[in-house]
Motif scaffolding. Structure first.
Motif, short mmCIF file in Angstrom:
data_model
loop_
_atom_site.label_atom_id
_atom_site.label_comp_id
_atom_site.label_asym_id
_atom_site.label_seq_id
_atom_site.Cartn_x
_atom_site.Cartn_y
_atom_site.Cartn_z
N ASN A 1 0.74 -1.37 -0.01
CA ASN A 1 -0.13 -0.23 0.07
C ASN A 1 0.94 1.40 0.04
O ASN A 1 1.48 1.78 0.94
N ALA A 2 0.66 1.97 -1.07
CA ALA A 2 1.55 3.12 -1.34
C ALA A 2 0.48 4.16 -1.73
O ALA A 2 1.22 5.52 -1.88
N ALA A 3 -0.71 4.06 -1.08
CA ALA A 3 -1.80 5.10 -1.53
C ALA A 3 -1.75 6.41 -0.69
O ALA A 3 -1.64 6.21 0.63
N ALA A 4 -2.08 7.38 -1.31
CA ALA A 4 -2.31 8.62 -0.47
C ALA A 4 -3.44 9.73 -1.11
O ALA A 4 -3.47 9.53 -2.29
N ARG A 5 -4.03 10.35 -0.39
CA ARG A 5 -4.89 11.39 -1.24
C ARG A 5 -4.66 12.60 -0.29
O ARG A 5 -4.62 12.81 0.97
N LEU A 6 -4.55 13.52 -1.22
CA LEU A 6 -4.47 14.98 -0.61
C LEU A 6 -5.62 15.79 -0.76
O LEU A 6 -5.67 16.85 -0.11
N ASP A 7 -6.68 15.38 -1.34
CA ASP A 7 -8.01 15.85 -1.48
C ASP A 7 -9.00 15.42 -0.27
O ASP A 7 -9.95 15.88 -0.40
N VAL A 8 -8.58 14.48 0.36
CA VAL A 8 -9.28 14.03 1.50
C VAL A 8 -8.35 14.28 2.69
O VAL A 8 -7.30 13.88 2.75
N ASP B 1 6.71 17.81 18.11
CA ASP B 1 7.85 18.74 18.46
C ASP B 1 6.83 20.15 18.32
O ASP B 1 6.04 20.53 17.42
N PRO B 2 7.01 20.96 19.45
CA PRO B 2 6.48 22.25 19.33
C PRO B 2 6.42 22.94 18.19
O PRO B 2 5.50 23.87 17.89
N GLY B 3 7.50 22.93 17.33
CA GLY B 3 7.79 23.90 16.17
C GLY B 3 7.40 23.05 15.14
O GLY B 3 7.72 23.64 13.98
N PHE B 4 6.92 22.00 15.09
CA PHE B 4 6.42 21.17 13.70
C PHE B 4 5.41 21.96 13.07
O PHE B 4 4.58 22.39 13.72
N PRO B 5 5.16 22.10 11.83
CA PRO B 5 4.37 22.62 11.11
C PRO B 5 2.86 22.27 11.19
O PRO B 5 2.86 20.98 11.15
N ALA B 6 2.12 22.91 11.39
CA ALA B 6 0.66 22.49 11.77
C ALA B 6 0.02 21.76 10.61
O ALA B 6 -0.51 20.70 10.74
N GLU B 7 0.34 22.30 9.33
CA GLU B 7 -0.24 21.55 8.17
C GLU B 7 0.27 20.19 8.07
O GLU B 7 -0.20 19.14 7.89
N GLY B 8 1.64 19.92 8.25
CA GLY B 8 2.33 18.78 8.23
C GLY B 8 2.03 18.09 9.26
O GLY B 8 1.66 16.55 9.22
N ARG B 9 1.61 18.58 10.74
CA ARG B 9 1.08 17.61 11.68
C ARG B 9 -0.05 17.07 11.36
O ARG B 9 -0.24 15.68 11.67
N ALA B 10 -0.95 17.63 10.80
CA ALA B 10 -2.45 17.00 10.51
C ALA B 10 -2.27 15.95 9.60
O ALA B 10 -2.79 14.87 9.83
N PHE B 11 -1.33 15.96 8.51
CA PHE B 11 -0.90 14.83 7.67
C PHE B 11 -0.51 13.46 8.45
O PHE B 11 -0.66 12.33 8.17
N SER B 12 0.52 13.98 9.23
CA SER B 12 1.37 12.89 10.17
C SER B 12 0.22 12.21 11.10
O SER B 12 0.30 11.05 11.17
N LEU B 13 -0.74 13.05 11.86
CA LEU B 13 -1.53 12.43 12.70
C LEU B 13 -2.50 11.64 11.77
O LEU B 13 -3.04 10.70 12.21
N GLY B 14 -2.86 11.70 10.63
CA GLY B 14 -3.62 10.93 9.77
C GLY B 14 -3.05 9.53 9.63
O GLY B 14 -3.58 8.46 9.67
N HIS B 15 -1.65 9.68 9.32
CA HIS B 15 -0.83 8.42 9.13
C HIS B 15 -0.83 7.67 10.63
O HIS B 15 -0.95 6.45 10.61
N ALA B 16 -0.78 8.25 11.70
CA ALA B 16 -0.86 7.93 12.86
C ALA B 16 -2.29 7.21 13.23
O ALA B 16 -2.06 6.12 13.75
N ALA B 17 -3.30 7.56 12.73
CA ALA B 17 -4.61 7.10 12.85
C ALA B 17 -5.02 5.91 12.02
O ALA B 17 -5.36 4.79 12.50
N GLY B 18 -4.13 5.84 10.87
CA GLY B 18 -4.09 4.58 9.83
C GLY B 18 -3.25 3.39 10.76
O GLY B 18 -3.83 2.23 10.75
#
Length: 218
Positions: A71-78, A123-140
């Motif tokens: 599985n290498a799938a990702a969606r940026l529109d969802v 990390d407190p300085g981690f970009p918010a937009e990148g954190r949202a994507f990373s948290l999605g991976h964590a949820a997966g």
């Protein structure tokens, strides 16, 4: 020779996984949302089909009669927090119905730990937009970890750097656990070598039901 189904085959990581698998003599089904958008994927030993990694019925249909899945799938529109856990559950459901017992998925390095229980994205300085994507991976990942399933899955997480799409395949890499692996500032990691790690885990499974860091050799 095995039959491998690759979800998200139209992206960089997916394309390299397809190339690595076919170079080793495996038959590959490359799953994309719209095959007409990826005419260059077709080739000897490769079947390009339409599929939806978030739909268990679609996963089961395209994965039937295969030995393993990538599985290498990702969606940026969802939203990431929606896509990744839904895809994880659909994969486990569909692959089980298709009789596919091994799933090797690509994770993201920002979910790896810098200290016990502390992810890179914490990390407190981690970009918010990148954190949202990373948290999605964590949820997966959490969806995989919490599932009652017979599927033997593993998530390989490359270092949190931009992977090199053009670098030559060396065939060398190292793996760890859930902790981020030290990487020299000048080091790069290629999609080609990530693909080597993916297909190695199909041919000779070494890690099971775990998040595993993968990085270039020191």
């Amino acid at each position: 020779m095995s039959k491998i189904v690759v979800f998200g085959a139209g992206g960089r990581a997916g394309r390299h996984a397809v190339a690595e698998a076919t170079a080793r003599g495996h038959q590959v089904t490359a799953v994309v949302r719209d095959p007409q958008q990826h005419p260059d994927l077709a080739g000897t030993g490769i079947a390009v089909v339409a599929g939806d990694v978030t739909q268990p019925d679609s996963v089961a249909e395209v994965a039937a009669r295969h030995d393993a899945a990538v599985n290498a799938a990702a969606r940026l529109d969802v939203p990431a927090e929606t896509f990744f856990p839904v895809a994880a559950r659909a994969l486990l459901d569909g692959l089980a119905r298709a009789g596919v017992g091994r799933l090797v998925a690509i994770g993201i390095g920002t979910v790896l730990e810098t200290a016990p229980g502390v992810a890179v994205h914490d990390d407190p300085g981690f970009p918010a937009e990148g954190r949202a994507f990373s948290l999605g991976h964590a949820a997966g990942l959490a969806a995989l970890q919490g599932a009652d399933t017979d599927i033997d899955w593993v998530v390989l997480a490359p270092p949190p750097v931009v992977l090199d799409n053009e670098a030559a395949r060396t065939g060398r890499y190292r793996t760890g656990g859930t902790r981020i692996l030290p990487v020299d500032d000048s080091a790069t990691f290629s999609y080609a070598d990530l693909a080597v790690a993916l297909i190695d885990e199909i041919e000779t499974p070494k890690h099971h039901r775990a998040l595993i860091a993968v990085a270039p050799c020191a």
